[in-house]
Scaffold this active site. Structure first.
Site, PDB file in Angstrom:
ATOM      1  CB  THR A  95      -0.909   0.045   1.243  1.00 14.21           C
ATOM      2  OG1 THR A  95      -1.670  -1.161   1.309  1.00 14.21           O
ATOM      3  CG2 THR A  95      -1.851   1.243   1.178  1.00 14.21           C
ATOM      4  CE  LYS A 170      -5.002  -1.355   1.438  1.00 14.95           C
ATOM      5  NZ  LYS A 170      -5.910  -2.198   2.213  1.00 14.95           N
ATOM      6  CE  LYS A 238       1.704   2.104   4.787  1.00 17.29           C
ATOM      7  NZ  LYS A 238       1.103   1.126   3.879  1.00 17.29           N
TER       8      LYS A 238
HETATM    9  N1  LIG Z   1      -1.306  -6.484   7.514  1.00 17.99           N
HETATM   10  C1  LIG Z   1      -2.428  -6.215   6.838  1.00 17.99           C
HETATM   11  O1  LIG Z   1      -3.546  -6.541   7.274  1.00 17.99           O
HETATM   12  C2  LIG Z   1      -2.384  -5.534   5.513  1.00 17.99           C
HETATM   13  C3  LIG Z   1      -1.280  -4.828   5.081  1.00 17.99           C
HETATM   14  N2  LIG Z   1      -1.309  -4.204   3.851  1.00 17.99           N
HETATM   15  C4  LIG Z   1      -0.148  -3.471   3.366  1.00 17.99           C
HETATM   16  O2  LIG Z   1       0.784  -4.451   2.943  1.00 17.99           O
HETATM   17  C5  LIG Z   1       2.108  -4.003   3.190  1.00 17.99           C
HETATM   18  C6  LIG Z   1       2.815  -5.016   4.088  1.00 17.99           C
HETATM   19  O3  LIG Z   1       2.089  -5.104   5.282  1.00 17.99           O
HETATM   20  P1  LIG Z   1       2.487  -6.154   6.434  1.00 17.99           P
HETATM   21  O4  LIG Z   1       2.895  -7.433   5.842  1.00 17.99           O
HETATM   22  O5  LIG Z   1       1.373  -6.121   7.397  1.00 17.99           O
HETATM   23  O6  LIG Z   1       3.746  -5.423   7.073  1.00 17.99           O
HETATM   24  P2  LIG Z   1       4.933  -5.967   7.949  1.00 17.99           P
HETATM   25  O7  LIG Z   1       5.387  -4.816   8.769  1.00 17.99           O
HETATM   26  O8  LIG Z   1       4.569  -7.233   8.623  1.00 17.99           O
HETATM   27  O9  LIG Z   1       6.065  -6.324   6.855  1.00 17.99           O
HETATM   28  C7  LIG Z   1       6.732  -5.297   6.164  1.00 17.99           C
HETATM   29  C8  LIG Z   1       7.705  -5.895   5.177  1.00 17.99           C
HETATM   30  O10 LIG Z   1       8.404  -4.806   4.527  1.00 17.99           O
HETATM   31  C9  LIG Z   1       9.815  -5.040   4.657  1.00 17.99           C
HETATM   32  N3  LIG Z   1      10.545  -3.779   4.693  1.00 17.99           N
HETATM   33  C10 LIG Z   1      10.318  -2.721   5.484  1.00 17.99           C
HETATM   34  N4  LIG Z   1      11.185  -1.724   5.201  1.00 17.99           N
HETATM   35  C11 LIG Z   1      11.979  -2.183   4.200  1.00 17.99           C
HETATM   36  C12 LIG Z   1      13.053  -1.613   3.459  1.00 17.99           C
HETATM   37  N5  LIG Z   1      13.488  -0.369   3.682  1.00 17.99           N
HETATM   38  N6  LIG Z   1      13.630  -2.366   2.508  1.00 17.99           N
HETATM   39  C13 LIG Z   1      13.189  -3.620   2.261  1.00 17.99           C
HETATM   40  N7  LIG Z   1      12.172  -4.226   2.922  1.00 17.99           N
HETATM   41  C14 LIG Z   1      11.570  -3.495   3.881  1.00 17.99           C
HETATM   42  C15 LIG Z   1       9.946  -5.820   5.956  1.00 17.99           C
HETATM   43  O11 LIG Z   1      11.206  -6.448   6.016  1.00 17.99           O
HETATM   44  P3  LIG Z   1      11.850  -6.905   7.443  1.00 17.99           P
HETATM   45  O12 LIG Z   1      11.244  -8.223   7.747  1.00 17.99           O
HETATM   46  O13 LIG Z   1      13.316  -6.962   7.179  1.00 17.99           O
HETATM   47  O14 LIG Z   1      11.482  -5.839   8.444  1.00 17.99           O
HETATM   48  C16 LIG Z   1       8.773  -6.785   5.810  1.00 17.99           C
HETATM   49  O15 LIG Z   1       9.084  -7.821   4.921  1.00 17.99           O
HETATM   50  C17 LIG Z   1       1.961  -2.602   3.788  1.00 17.99           C
HETATM   51  O16 LIG Z   1       2.051  -1.670   2.750  1.00 17.99           O
HETATM   52  C18 LIG Z   1       0.568  -2.616   4.385  1.00 17.99           C
HETATM   53  O17 LIG Z   1       0.020  -1.317   4.478  1.00 17.99           O
HETATM   54  C19 LIG Z   1      -2.385  -4.314   3.012  1.00 17.99           C
HETATM   55  C20 LIG Z   1      -3.487  -5.016   3.384  1.00 17.99           C
HETATM   56  C21 LIG Z   1      -3.595  -5.645   4.677  1.00 17.99           C
HETATM   57  O1  LIG Z   2      -4.583  -2.473   4.572  1.00 19.30           O
HETATM   58  C1  LIG Z   2      -5.096  -3.250   5.377  1.00 19.30           C
HETATM   59  C2  LIG Z   2      -6.468  -3.664   5.234  1.00 19.30           C
HETATM   60  C3  LIG Z   2      -6.950  -4.565   6.310  1.00 19.30           C
HETATM   61  C4  LIG Z   2      -8.325  -5.061   5.973  1.00 19.30           C
HETATM   62  O2  LIG Z   2      -8.819  -4.857   4.854  1.00 19.30           O
HETATM   63  O3  LIG Z   2      -8.910  -5.703   6.860  1.00 19.30           O
END
Ligand SMILES: NC(=O)C1=CN([C@@H]2O[C@H](COP(=O)(O)OP(=O)(O)OC[C@H]3O[C@@H](n4cnc5c(N)ncnc54)[C@H](OP(=O)(O)O)[C@@H]3O)[C@@H](O)[C@H]2O)C=CC1
Ligand SMILES: O=CCCC(=O)O
Length: 294
Positions: A95, A170, A238
């Protein structure tokens, strides 16, 4: 089908695991490389850098925290741009805002590659169950080529046209969701302070016109004060910040979203950023109880 997958956080781990389960050959990379181990146990290969993933795979998917992470894996050392070329596709499911996606699209296409943004609606459980809603925009040919992967990760894919439209859709969705969880939190606290049982409020809400899966899922754990992260609060803040910036660009007044953003910022300042976004409830609870005398 062989795909690369960058970013094994809460979402990326579940999504890549799903691809493996459905017979895809997956090569993974994560900034913290040890997070690849569990995927390897389930049959994934590992690459040392994002560039190495792109070199090996025709299609590379990313699921990263925010615009800064999305830029870093594309433009940084050993990044995507070092190997992307004609015939290869890059799909960013993180996102981010439309501007970030547009800049990435320009850089990828300048090298002859294809780009698609494809953020998702749905959280940890839908990601595990392959029930995400995918909001894709960008290169239509790439969209059609990666549909088999989308069909495994999601229950429905939308193709929304030019790059930026997926990001905007989104952000609108998450702006609404972030405002809703704040109103819900205030309602739970108001019920408790009015001598009502918040659990009964949940039952009442669930039978009426504003019943929804989020209240149903989060309500009971919020009342218990349990906020194990499915969607980290720092990411929701964010998204509010990026949605408000979209509101600035389009001269859209969003006082409710602005107030919700302040509550998420407050929660972050209280050290709650890594908890689930439902932890914003704790900021409402923390506010001093108004005097009954006035
Ligand atoms: N969780 C949710 O319910 C949802 C999340 N999203 C979106 O999906 C995305 C991921 O979310 P989520 O999995 O929850 O987040 P997490 O915080 O669990 O994971 C983030 C990921 O990004 C990596 N990362 C962060 N900074 C860097 C960098 N500078 N360089 C390379 N890799 C980096 C992390 O690596 P490392 O392990 O090394 O920290 C990790 O793999 C976000 O944009 C979020 O807004 C969308 C829908 C639902
Ligand atoms: O970006 C996160 C969305 C979480 C949700 O749709 O429940």
């Amino acid at each position: 089908m062989e795909v690369g997958f960058l970013g094994l956080g809460i979402m990326g781990k579940a999504m890549s695991m799903n691809l493996l389960r459905h017979g895809f050959k997956v090569t993974v990379w994560n900034r913290t490389l040890s997070k690849c181990d569990e995927l390897v146990e389930h049959g994934a290969s590992v690459a040392e850098t994002p560039a190495a993933v792109v070199k090996k795979c025709k299609y590379t998917i990313a699921m990263l925290s925010d615009p800064s992470a999305a830029f870093s894996v594309v433009f940084g050392k050993d990044g995507i741009l070092e190997q992307i070329c004609a015939g290869k596709g890059y799909v960013d499911m993180s996102t981010v805002d439309a501007d970030t996606s547009t800049k990435i699209n320009e850089a990828i296409t300048a090298k002859g590659g294809y780009f698609l943004e494809a953020p998702v609606s749905g959280s940890k459980k839908p990601a595990e169950d392959g029930q995400l809603v995918i909001l894709a925009a960008g290169e239509k040919a790439l969209y059609e080529e990666v549909i088999p992967a989308f069909n495994v990760m999601g229950k429905k894919s939308f193709y929304l046209g030019q790059v930026g439209n997926g990001a905007k859709m989104k952000l609108v969705v998450n702006m609404i969701m972030g405002s809703m969880i704040n109103a819900f939190s205030e309602g739970l606290v108001l019920a408790g302070r009015s001598g009502l049982d918040p659990s009964v409020l949940l039952d009442v809400l669930d039978l009426g016109g504003i019943a929804n899966p989020m209240f149903r899922l989060k309500g009971p754990t919020m009342i218990q004060g349990s906020h194990s992260p499915a969607f980290p609060l720092k990411h929701q803040q964010k998204d509010m910040r990026l949605a408000l910036a979209l509101g600035d660009e389009t001269a859209t007044s969003m006082p409710v979203a602005a107030a919700a953003n302040e509550a998420f910022k407050k929660a972050r300042s209280m050290g709650l950023g890594d908890l689930d976004f439902s932890a914003v409830y704790e900021t409402v609870k923390a506010l001093e109880q108004p005097s009954q005398k006035n």
